[in-house]
Design a protein around this motif. Sequence first.
Motif, PDB file in Angstrom:
ATOM      1  N   LYS A 202       0.974  -1.279  -0.042  1.00  0.00           N
ATOM      2  CA  LYS A 202      -0.048  -0.008  -0.117  1.00  0.00           C
ATOM      3  C   LYS A 202       0.720   1.213  -0.026  1.00  0.00           C
ATOM      4  CE  LYS A 202      -3.809  -2.239   2.469  1.00  0.00           C
ATOM      5  NZ  LYS A 202      -4.808  -2.191   3.617  1.00  0.00           N
ATOM      6  N   ILE A 203       2.168   1.155   0.463  1.00  0.00           N
ATOM      7  CA  ILE A 203       2.669   2.327   0.762  1.00  0.00           C
ATOM      8  C   ILE A 203       4.028   2.624  -0.399  1.00  0.00           C
ATOM      9  CG2 ILE A 203       2.379   2.738   3.126  1.00  0.00           C
ATOM     10  CD1 ILE A 203       5.243   1.594   3.750  1.00  0.00           C
ATOM     11  N   PHE A 204       4.299   1.681  -1.007  1.00  0.00           N
ATOM     12  CA  PHE A 204       5.474   1.574  -1.936  1.00  0.00           C
ATOM     13  C   PHE A 204       5.195   2.461  -2.742  1.00  0.00           C
ATOM     14  CE2 PHE A 204       8.532  -0.164  -5.063  1.00  0.00           C
ATOM     15  CZ  PHE A 204       9.633  -0.197  -4.267  1.00  0.00           C
ATOM     16  N   PRO A 205       6.227   3.211  -3.321  1.00  0.00           N
ATOM     17  CA  PRO A 205       6.193   4.575  -4.380  1.00  0.00           C
ATOM     18  C   PRO A 205       5.568   3.893  -5.610  1.00  0.00           C
ATOM     19  CG  PRO A 205       8.086   4.728  -3.149  1.00  0.00           C
ATOM     20  CD  PRO A 205       7.594   3.306  -3.044  1.00  0.00           C
ATOM     21  N   ASP A 206       4.605   4.873  -6.327  1.00  0.00           N
ATOM     22  CA  ASP A 206       3.914   4.431  -7.407  1.00  0.00           C
ATOM     23  C   ASP A 206       5.008   4.670  -8.561  1.00  0.00           C
ATOM     24  OD1 ASP A 206       1.501   3.819  -6.355  1.00  0.00           O
ATOM     25  OD2 ASP A 206       0.737   5.802  -6.842  1.00  0.00           O
ATOM     26  N   LYS A 207       6.147   5.290  -8.643  1.00  0.00           N
ATOM     27  CA  LYS A 207       7.162   5.674  -9.508  1.00  0.00           C
ATOM     28  C   LYS A 207       7.751   4.455 -10.052  1.00  0.00           C
ATOM     29  CE  LYS A 207      10.984   6.264  -6.316  1.00  0.00           C
ATOM     30  NZ  LYS A 207      12.056   7.260  -5.873  1.00  0.00           N
ATOM     31  N   HIS A 208       7.685   3.149  -9.298  1.00  0.00           N
ATOM     32  CA  HIS A 208       8.053   1.926  -9.864  1.00  0.00           C
ATOM     33  C   HIS A 208       6.896   1.136 -10.331  1.00  0.00           C
ATOM     34  CE1 HIS A 208      12.002   2.437  -8.299  1.00  0.00           C
ATOM     35  NE2 HIS A 208      11.435   3.078  -7.156  1.00  0.00           N
ATOM     36  N   ASP A 209       6.956   0.564 -11.751  1.00  0.00           N
ATOM     37  CA  ASP A 209       6.201  -0.381 -12.134  1.00  0.00           C
ATOM     38  C   ASP A 209       5.946  -1.698 -11.506  1.00  0.00           C
ATOM     39  OD1 ASP A 209       3.936  -1.491 -13.601  1.00  0.00           O
ATOM     40  OD2 ASP A 209       4.942  -1.423 -15.610  1.00  0.00           O
ATOM     41  N   THR A 210       5.503  -1.729 -10.363  1.00  0.00           N
ATOM     42  CA  THR A 210       5.549  -2.825  -9.290  1.00  0.00           C
ATOM     43  C   THR A 210       4.572  -3.984  -9.279  1.00  0.00           C
ATOM     44  OG1 THR A 210       6.686  -1.407  -7.768  1.00  0.00           O
ATOM     45  CG2 THR A 210       6.353  -3.489  -7.189  1.00  0.00           C
ATOM     46  N   MET A 211       5.085  -5.250  -9.340  1.00  0.00           N
ATOM     47  CA  MET A 211       4.201  -6.342  -8.895  1.00  0.00           C
ATOM     48  C   MET A 211       4.626  -7.036  -7.574  1.00  0.00           C
ATOM     49  SD  MET A 211       3.119  -9.596 -11.463  1.00  0.00           S
ATOM     50  CE  MET A 211       1.762  -8.772 -12.292  1.00  0.00           C
ATOM     51  N   PHE A 212       3.497  -7.246  -6.890  1.00  0.00           N
ATOM     52  CA  PHE A 212       3.778  -8.113  -5.513  1.00  0.00           C
ATOM     53  C   PHE A 212       3.324  -9.464  -5.738  1.00  0.00           C
ATOM     54  CE2 PHE A 212       3.654  -3.603  -4.547  1.00  0.00           C
ATOM     55  CZ  PHE A 212       4.760  -3.546  -3.539  1.00  0.00           C
ATOM     56  N   ILE A 213       4.268 -10.417  -5.228  1.00  0.00           N
ATOM     57  CA  ILE A 213       3.927 -11.762  -5.713  1.00  0.00           C
ATOM     58  C   ILE A 213       3.943 -12.466  -4.211  1.00  0.00           C
ATOM     59  CG2 ILE A 213       4.553 -14.096  -6.545  1.00  0.00           C
ATOM     60  CD1 ILE A 213       3.712 -12.059  -8.809  1.00  0.00           C
ATOM     61  N   ILE A 214       3.110 -13.244  -3.802  1.00  0.00           N
ATOM     62  CA  ILE A 214       2.869 -13.854  -2.579  1.00  0.00           C
ATOM     63  C   ILE A 214       2.899 -15.552  -2.975  1.00  0.00           C
ATOM     64  CG2 ILE A 214       1.476 -14.473  -0.435  1.00  0.00           C
ATOM     65  CD1 ILE A 214       0.691 -11.636  -0.708  1.00  0.00           C
ATOM     66  N   VAL A 215       4.003 -16.204  -2.388  1.00  0.00           N
ATOM     67  CA  VAL A 215       4.019 -17.626  -2.585  1.00  0.00           C
ATOM     68  C   VAL A 215       3.979 -18.329  -1.289  1.00  0.00           C
ATOM     69  CG1 VAL A 215       5.308 -19.515  -3.590  1.00  0.00           C
ATOM     70  CG2 VAL A 215       5.420 -17.366  -4.770  1.00  0.00           C
ATOM     71  N   GLY A 216       2.654 -19.198  -0.985  1.00  0.00           N
ATOM     72  CA  GLY A 216       2.414 -19.600  -0.112  1.00  0.00           C
ATOM     73  C   GLY A 216       1.214 -19.795   0.622  1.00  0.00           C
ATOM     74  N   ASN A 217       0.830 -20.567   1.605  1.00  0.00           N
ATOM     75  CA  ASN A 217      -0.491 -20.995   1.931  1.00  0.00           C
ATOM     76  C   ASN A 217      -0.501 -20.689   3.394  1.00  0.00           C
ATOM     77  OD1 ASN A 217      -3.177 -21.159   1.763  1.00  0.00           O
ATOM     78  ND2 ASN A 217      -3.002 -22.919   0.253  1.00  0.00           N
ATOM     79  N   GLY A 218      -1.742 -20.828   4.064  1.00  0.00           N
ATOM     80  CA  GLY A 218      -1.858 -20.713   5.652  1.00  0.00           C
ATOM     81  C   GLY A 218      -3.165 -20.020   5.985  1.00  0.00           C
ATOM     82  N   PRO A 219      -3.312 -19.939   7.211  1.00  0.00           N
ATOM     83  CA  PRO A 219      -4.617 -19.496   7.761  1.00  0.00           C
ATOM     84  C   PRO A 219      -5.116 -18.185   7.537  1.00  0.00           C
ATOM     85  CG  PRO A 219      -3.065 -19.779   9.418  1.00  0.00           C
ATOM     86  CD  PRO A 219      -2.462 -20.461   8.422  1.00  0.00           C
ATOM     87  N   GLU A 220      -3.928 -17.131   7.201  1.00  0.00           N
ATOM     88  CA  GLU A 220      -4.390 -15.827   6.961  1.00  0.00           C
ATOM     89  C   GLU A 220      -4.680 -15.412   5.394  1.00  0.00           C
ATOM     90  OE1 GLU A 220      -4.579 -13.709   9.680  1.00  0.00           O
ATOM     91  OE2 GLU A 220      -4.060 -15.611  10.850  1.00  0.00           O
ATOM     92  N   ARG A 221      -4.827 -16.697   4.627  1.00  0.00           N
ATOM     93  CA  ARG A 221      -4.983 -16.349   3.086  1.00  0.00           C
ATOM     94  C   ARG A 221      -6.187 -15.554   2.993  1.00  0.00           C
ATOM     95  NH1 ARG A 221      -3.489 -20.298  -1.813  1.00  0.00           N
ATOM     96  NH2 ARG A 221      -4.728 -18.925  -3.400  1.00  0.00           N
ATOM     97  N   GLU A 222      -7.211 -16.059   3.250  1.00  0.00           N
ATOM     98  CA  GLU A 222      -8.514 -15.250   2.983  1.00  0.00           C
ATOM     99  C   GLU A 222      -8.584 -13.739   3.238  1.00  0.00           C
ATOM    100  OE1 GLU A 222     -11.209 -16.435   1.205  1.00  0.00           O
ATOM    101  OE2 GLU A 222      -9.804 -18.192   1.017  1.00  0.00           O
ATOM    102  N   LYS A 223      -8.015 -13.586   4.645  1.00  0.00           N
ATOM    103  CA  LYS A 223      -7.945 -12.048   4.922  1.00  0.00           C
ATOM    104  C   LYS A 223      -7.108 -11.339   4.082  1.00  0.00           C
ATOM    105  CE  LYS A 223      -8.655 -13.159  10.085  1.00  0.00           C
ATOM    106  NZ  LYS A 223      -8.016 -12.837  11.354  1.00  0.00           N
TER     107      LYS A 223
END
Length: 356
Positions: A202-223
């Motif tokens: 949410k806070i990372f600067p928009d000046k970079h054309d960025t993609m965030f990748i999450i690899v993994g599973n667990g109890p917090e996934r739905e949240k």
Amino acid sequence: MRILIISNMYPSMNSPQFGIFVKEQVDQLKKLTTSIKLSVNTKQGGSKIEKILKYVLLYLKSLRLIFTEDIDIVHIHYAFPTGLLVFPIKWFTRKKVVITVHGSDAHIKSSVGHWILKRIFNNTDRIVTVSYYLKDSIVSDYEVNVKKVNTVNCGVNRELFYPRDNKELRQKYDIQMNKKVILFVGNLLVKKGIYTFVELMKIFPDKHDTMFIIVGNGPEREKIHKLTEGLASRVRIIGSVPKRDVSDWFNIADVFVLPSYNEGFGLVALESISCETPVIATRVGGIPEIIQDGVNGYLVNVNNANAISEKIDYLFTNNDILQRMIKASHKTVEENSIDLQVKKLFEIYKSVINNI
């Protein structure tokens, strides 16, 4: 040398990452000796009754092998609760016992748990910790003789984790070459810092054309899915993947973030730099033994998304620093390869058997 390896975590088709580091160690040990027997649990999670049942079954299978097979040394992974087996082994046999402590298994807060762990360690022939941080903790917290404790980390499998063609992998997973990829790999748990990673999105600067990748599973996934709905175009949640595919994602990424609240060692950081992907990690547990701040990565305080954001922004705008870190990581990777670590473990087995 005849070895019995006992672990409450071991991978299966349904849970390919569950205790994968134990299996990798076993696979390497098989190159040094052909006589290895296993007593392992491959079922992840479950209700309280299911968890009790799987431990009962693990104990029964282990004891059957201990009392019926000709075994020189028993290697138990996790001091608690699997380490409870040390009592019947020492009461009724003369077999040697080695216990590997991985992290949370040595940090039991209750006084009863502390009392039990102290006796487990006292009855064990040798204790192996995956980091010097854990070694110091066990020696001080449980009054264990320092000569009884050795450090052997899980080691990185360099046959899996090595630099590969970024362009080819990005085409495979449909990720544009101009994207800056920031990666999280791990169980989706609060203690793994997954919400710090969400805050970073949410806070990372928009000046970079960025993609965030999450690899993994667990109890917090739905949240996590709900919290990232408004960031759908910048976020991809992959889920749990086989180990080989984890290597793909490290090679795709421009930077790997490890925001854990605690780590016994932090193998994923080692796997990342083995793929020449720089790491921004929290300054906790055994992580500083792999990531040296400003040398082969950056260290920040726990739950500090702003600090992580600043470090990534700096790396993205200073390619010379990035290349210097990649070069500096080579020595760390060489010193912590799995084959070298398993050879150290095998020497420990021999010293225990020979009472050295």
